[in-house]
Design an enzyme around this catalytic site. Structure first.
Site, mmCIF file in Angstrom:
data_model
loop_
_atom_site.group_PDB
_atom_site.id
_atom_site.type_symbol
_atom_site.label_atom_id
_atom_site.label_comp_id
_atom_site.label_asym_id
_atom_site.label_seq_id
_atom_site.Cartn_x
_atom_site.Cartn_y
_atom_site.Cartn_z
ATOM 1 N N SER A 30 0.895 -1.304 -0.037
ATOM 2 C CA SER A 30 -0.121 -0.087 -0.113
ATOM 3 C C SER A 30 0.966 1.092 -0.012
ATOM 4 O O SER A 30 1.732 1.474 0.979
ATOM 5 C CB SER A 30 -0.960 0.031 1.240
ATOM 6 N N HIS A 61 -3.880 0.365 -4.923
ATOM 7 C CA HIS A 61 -2.965 -0.590 -5.676
ATOM 8 C C HIS A 61 -3.359 -0.564 -7.136
ATOM 9 O O HIS A 61 -4.542 -0.400 -7.551
ATOM 10 C CB HIS A 61 -3.306 -1.955 -5.291
ATOM 11 N N HIS A 83 -5.125 -9.697 -1.534
ATOM 12 C CA HIS A 83 -5.211 -9.944 -0.231
ATOM 13 C C HIS A 83 -6.348 -11.241 0.119
ATOM 14 O O HIS A 83 -7.391 -11.172 -0.219
ATOM 15 C CB HIS A 83 -5.540 -8.554 0.468
ATOM 16 N N TYR A 85 -8.237 -10.904 3.056
ATOM 17 C CA TYR A 85 -9.384 -9.876 3.286
ATOM 18 C C TYR A 85 -10.196 -9.656 2.038
ATOM 19 O O TYR A 85 -11.458 -9.325 2.358
ATOM 20 C CB TYR A 85 -9.085 -8.999 4.171
ATOM 21 N N GLU A 86 -9.658 -9.817 0.778
ATOM 22 C CA GLU A 86 -10.502 -9.272 -0.055
ATOM 23 C C GLU A 86 -11.501 -10.552 -0.803
ATOM 24 O O GLU A 86 -12.386 -10.533 -1.501
ATOM 25 C CB GLU A 86 -9.784 -8.884 -1.409
ATOM 26 N N ALA A 113 2.688 -2.401 4.195
ATOM 27 C CA ALA A 113 2.322 -1.264 5.295
ATOM 28 C C ALA A 113 1.752 -2.013 6.396
ATOM 29 O O ALA A 113 0.818 -3.001 6.282
ATOM 30 C CB ALA A 113 1.284 -0.317 4.665
ATOM 31 N N MET A 211 -1.800 -7.376 7.164
ATOM 32 C CA MET A 211 -2.786 -8.258 6.677
ATOM 33 C C MET A 211 -2.418 -8.724 5.339
ATOM 34 O O MET A 211 -3.032 -9.142 4.381
ATOM 35 C CB MET A 211 -4.210 -7.480 6.382
ATOM 36 N N SER A 212 -1.142 -9.007 5.341
ATOM 37 C CA SER A 212 -0.248 -9.540 3.886
ATOM 38 C C SER A 212 1.109 -10.449 4.090
ATOM 39 O O SER A 212 1.278 -10.603 5.238
ATOM 40 C CB SER A 212 -0.117 -8.573 2.992
ATOM 41 N N ASN A 235 1.163 3.495 11.278
ATOM 42 C CA ASN A 235 0.610 3.888 12.596
ATOM 43 C C ASN A 235 1.005 2.861 13.443
ATOM 44 O O ASN A 235 1.431 1.782 13.417
ATOM 45 C CB ASN A 235 -0.871 3.804 12.104
ATOM 46 N N HIS A 247 -7.561 3.916 7.092
ATOM 47 C CA HIS A 247 -6.948 3.276 5.828
ATOM 48 C C HIS A 247 -6.231 4.877 5.482
ATOM 49 O O HIS A 247 -5.223 4.542 4.629
ATOM 50 C CB HIS A 247 -7.787 2.685 4.758
HETATM 51 N N1 HPA Z 1 -3.098 -3.420 11.496
HETATM 52 C C1 HPA Z 1 -3.159 -4.240 10.378
HETATM 53 N N2 HPA Z 1 -2.712 -3.844 9.333
HETATM 54 C C2 HPA Z 1 -2.277 -2.671 9.128
HETATM 55 C C3 HPA Z 1 -2.326 -1.672 10.224
HETATM 56 C C4 HPA Z 1 -2.613 -2.166 11.398
HETATM 57 O O1 HPA Z 1 -2.501 -1.287 12.332
HETATM 58 N N3 HPA Z 1 -1.827 -0.627 9.474
HETATM 59 C C5 HPA Z 1 -1.616 -0.901 8.281
HETATM 60 N N4 HPA Z 1 -1.954 -2.059 7.989
#
Ligand code: HPA
Length: 272
Positions: A30, A61, A83, A85-86, A113, A211-212, A235, A247
């Site tokens: 990302s 993306h 991903h 989650y998609e 990220a 998540m990847s 973050n 996001h």
């Molecule tokens: N958690 C999970 N996935 C993420 C995060 C997070 O805090 N930040 C960016 N991708």
């Protein structure tokens, strides 16, 4: 389980578009896709044109492959990934890794990220992935094993190659850049974690959560590729600061860190 035939069909399509023989693959997470803009003599192939690639719609993306030269090395960059989650199966998530291997890629640089779980990290820091924890409870190698692709029980004692990690650390030092190191926990998402989940993840020994990356790294190891993983900590993870996660913030911070990240990856490419 991936079928050799489908992998070869995807590979043959890509080979029909370029004469380049990439030895290094880059999966750009990302906000990090712009690294591919620096590739010289680029051949760009939308994922939607490649046989058997899944159709992705992830925000942020580009969903294309760029093949060309970067720092004197022939590379294939993936701008965007699939991903879990998609709703993609792990076969779909990791199919591109099989195709990169079939193209001749021996070294795979995975980027993402993610959230910082280790409270000594700061948003905007980069982190070298030293190891991972799979919290998703499923594995891309589940199912019958195709021994043409890899061994049934892959050794996972050094998924993130030590020599490549040392090259990254050297590069960061030369560039006067802070490069954190830590364990990445794979969270299925798409919801960000709860504060209690982050406390659990920290207790389990992870420094970052995202998540990847983990499924791709596992298939890369199964394919006997060398893996380097670099995370952009966009973050502090849930509950660490008194603020919600978004996001937009993730994309924003990844964008601000982009040039630092690009310099690091280019520096590593020079040394490989
Ligand atoms: N958690 C999970 N996935 C993420 C995060 C997070 O805090 N930040 C960016 N991708």
């Amino acid at each position: 389980m991936h079928q050799v035939q489908t992998i070869l069909e995807a590979k043959n399509y890509i080979v029909s578009k370029t004469n380049a023989n990439p030895m290094i693959g880059l999966v750009l997470g990302s906000g990090l896709g712009s690294l591919a803009d620096d590739i010289e003599n680029p051949v760009t192939i939308p994922y939607s044109d490649i046989p058997h690639f899944a159709k992705s719609g992830a925000v942020g993306h580009a969903n294309e492959m760029v093949i060309g030269e970067l720092k004197g090395k022939t590379v294939v960059a993936m701008k965007g990934r699939f991903h879990y989650y998609e709703g993609f199966s792990l076969d779909e998530v990791t199919f591109p890794v099989r195709v990169l291997k079939a193209l001749g890629v021996e070294t795979l640089i995975l980027t993402n990220a993610c959230g910082a779980v280790n409270t000594s990290f700061q948003p905007g820091d980069l982190m070298l992935i030293t190891d991972h924890i799979n919290l998703v409870g499923t594995n891309p190698l589940t199912g019958p094993n195709n021994s043409e692709l890899g061994t049934r029980f892959p050794d996972s004692s050094q998924i993130y190659n030590l020599e490549l990690r040392n090259l990254a650390l050297e590069t960061a030092k030369e560039q006067n850049m802070t490069l954190q190191q830590g364990v990445y926990a794979w969270w299925s998402g798409p919801a960000y974690e709860t504060p209690a989940e982050i406390r659990m993840i920290r207790t389990l020994g992870a420094d970052a959560v995202g998540m990847s990356t983990v499924p791709e790294a596992m298939v890369a190891i199964h394919s006997s590729m060398k893996v380097l993983g670099i995370s952009c900590l966009t973050n502090m993870a849930s509950g660490i600061l008194d603020q919600p996660l978004s996001h937009n913030e993730v994309i924003d911070v990844a964008g601000r860190v982009r040039s630092k990240f690009i310099e690091l990856v280019k520096g590593v490419l020079e040394k490989i």
